[in-house]
Design a protein around this motif. Sequence first.
Motif, PDB file in Angstrom:
ATOM      1  N   ALA A  51     -36.578 -94.830 -41.641  1.00 35.96           N
ATOM      2  CA  ALA A  51     -35.871 -95.813 -40.538  1.00 35.96           C
ATOM      3  C   ALA A  51     -36.452 -95.573 -39.164  1.00 35.96           C
ATOM      4  CB  ALA A  51     -34.528 -96.004 -40.906  1.00 35.96           C
ATOM      5  N   MET A  88     -37.427-102.866 -47.258  1.00 32.40           N
ATOM      6  CA  MET A  88     -36.046-102.382 -48.035  1.00 32.40           C
ATOM      7  C   MET A  88     -34.999-103.444 -47.677  1.00 32.40           C
ATOM      8  SD  MET A  88     -37.162 -99.768 -49.473  1.00 32.40           S
ATOM      9  CE  MET A  88     -35.823 -99.328 -50.417  1.00 32.40           C
ATOM     10  N   LEU A  89     -34.120-103.809 -48.673  1.00 27.10           N
ATOM     11  CA  LEU A  89     -33.065-104.644 -48.487  1.00 27.10           C
ATOM     12  C   LEU A  89     -31.467-104.087 -48.563  1.00 27.10           C
ATOM     13  CD1 LEU A  89     -34.092-107.751 -50.875  1.00 27.10           C
ATOM     14  CD2 LEU A  89     -34.607-107.257 -48.405  1.00 27.10           C
ATOM     15  N   ARG A  90     -30.833-104.554 -47.840  1.00 24.23           N
ATOM     16  CA  ARG A  90     -29.379-103.911 -47.762  1.00 24.23           C
ATOM     17  C   ARG A  90     -28.798-104.173 -49.246  1.00 24.23           C
ATOM     18  NH1 ARG A  90     -24.235-105.834 -46.243  1.00 24.23           N
ATOM     19  NH2 ARG A  90     -25.049-107.828 -45.999  1.00 24.23           N
ATOM     20  N   ILE A 132     -38.731-101.677 -37.644  1.00 24.08           N
ATOM     21  CA  ILE A 132     -37.277-102.332 -37.674  1.00 24.08           C
ATOM     22  C   ILE A 132     -36.871-102.778 -36.274  1.00 24.08           C
ATOM     23  CG2 ILE A 132     -34.899-101.816 -38.464  1.00 24.08           C
ATOM     24  CD1 ILE A 132     -35.989 -99.951 -40.561  1.00 24.08           C
ATOM     25  N   HIS A 171     -36.962-103.562 -42.542  1.00 23.69           N
ATOM     26  CA  HIS A 171     -35.462-103.664 -43.112  1.00 23.69           C
ATOM     27  C   HIS A 171     -34.959-104.803 -42.273  1.00 23.69           C
ATOM     28  CE1 HIS A 171     -31.339-103.128 -44.072  1.00 23.69           C
ATOM     29  NE2 HIS A 171     -31.642-102.274 -45.071  1.00 23.69           N
ATOM     30  N   SER A 200     -41.854 -97.269 -39.180  1.00 26.89           N
ATOM     31  CA  SER A 200     -41.074 -98.249 -39.135  1.00 26.89           C
ATOM     32  C   SER A 200     -41.136 -99.242 -37.949  1.00 26.89           C
ATOM     33  CB  SER A 200     -39.604 -97.518 -38.830  1.00 26.89           C
ATOM     34  OG  SER A 200     -38.586 -98.639 -38.443  1.00 26.89           O
ATOM     35  N   MET A 213     -28.595-101.889 -41.768  1.00 24.21           N
ATOM     36  CA  MET A 213     -28.941-100.845 -42.855  1.00 24.21           C
ATOM     37  C   MET A 213     -27.736-100.103 -43.374  1.00 24.21           C
ATOM     38  SD  MET A 213     -32.339 -99.062 -41.203  1.00 24.21           S
ATOM     39  CE  MET A 213     -31.952 -99.128 -39.513  1.00 24.21           C
ATOM     40  N   GLU A 264     -29.959 -97.192 -49.085  1.00 25.89           N
ATOM     41  CA  GLU A 264     -31.287 -97.871 -49.469  1.00 25.89           C
ATOM     42  C   GLU A 264     -32.371 -97.376 -48.676  1.00 25.89           C
ATOM     43  OE1 GLU A 264     -28.942-100.159 -48.424  1.00 25.89           O
ATOM     44  OE2 GLU A 264     -29.665-100.740 -46.461  1.00 25.89           O
ATOM     45  N   ILE A 265     -32.211 -96.683 -47.510  1.00 26.74           N
ATOM     46  CA  ILE A 265     -33.117 -96.182 -46.527  1.00 26.74           C
ATOM     47  C   ILE A 265     -32.776 -94.841 -46.058  1.00 26.74           C
ATOM     48  CG2 ILE A 265     -32.437 -97.662 -44.516  1.00 26.74           C
ATOM     49  CD1 ILE A 265     -35.661 -98.015 -44.147  1.00 26.74           C
TER      50      ILE A 265
END
Length: 316
Positions: free
Chosen positions: A282, A226-228, A289, A267, A287, A271, A276-277
């Motif tokens: 997350a 997922m992108l910011r 991350i 991600h 995850s 975030m 977006e998430i």
Amino acid sequence: MKHLLSTADLSLDQAIALLDLSDEMALVNQRETRKLPTLRNKTVVNLFFEDSTRTRISFEVAAKRLSADLINFSAKGSSVSKGESLKDTVQTVAASGVDAFVVRHSASGAPYNLAHNGWIDTPIVNAGDGTHEHPTQALLDAMTMRERLHGIGATKGKDLNGVKVAIVGDIAHSRVARSNVQLLNTLGAEVHFIAPPTLMPKAFEATKHFNLDDALHQVKPDVVMMLRVQLERMNASFFPSESEYRREWGLTNDRFKQLSGKTLIMHPGPMNRGLEICAEAADSEQSAIVQQVANGVNVRMAVLYSLITGEKAVNE
Ligand code: NCD
């Protein structure tokens, strides 16, 4: 290779050698004595013209773990605010004797200018330039995928052949997506871009999808990145409202629950939780991350080591 400016410059062999070296750095970072003497007497300058938390700290930790002296320069509070140009700033800093510059700049191409127009003769690592590239982020993402998909300890020499990676959201403004798609293609992964038409770039070798639910259902990705939503880079309205974005493009709890329990969630941070998430995704076991951030140090140690000593990977 003298600089690391773009993942497009990395051959498959160079990329794998760098990832293998990053894995070795991960082993060093697990030891009680985490410091290597390799870059003693060398000076690394973090030249940050744009805000950063994880990338700046990660390069700083990486340089220090290799025993280099690290100078942090941030444009805020420097003579840049008196109007000093990039050229004068960088030549001034270089005059104190610098072995590598780590450069983040809001202008796409700024590190290329420094590397190629003869102002200085120092290795440059691109730490993010505008909407263009962020090669160490793509390397740390690939390192994390190798670890999670092949298993820690079973990564040596491995590529990401056939791995399905869905990159979702604000792709148009994302240097992370750009660096990732190039490196992932080199490593043999299958890249899918999922975004609203307003945030989908035209170029790039990726299969494009314009509906998140359909795409996740159809592709069944191994990795969802997922992108910011990069509001600071948007000079117009790219979507109607945050609630509509969340509904159509966010990894909501409902969507997360519909993914296979093996799907890796990534991600790059920072975030926008709840946009977006969702927190459930997350903070889940799926995850990666936090592991991504930890691997940032490993990858940046490998990159600084390779560029400054001229050994292994980048310089092969
Ligand atoms: C990214 C960046 O700065 O490009 N963050 C990072 O370096 N981890 C992504 C972002 O800002 O959204």
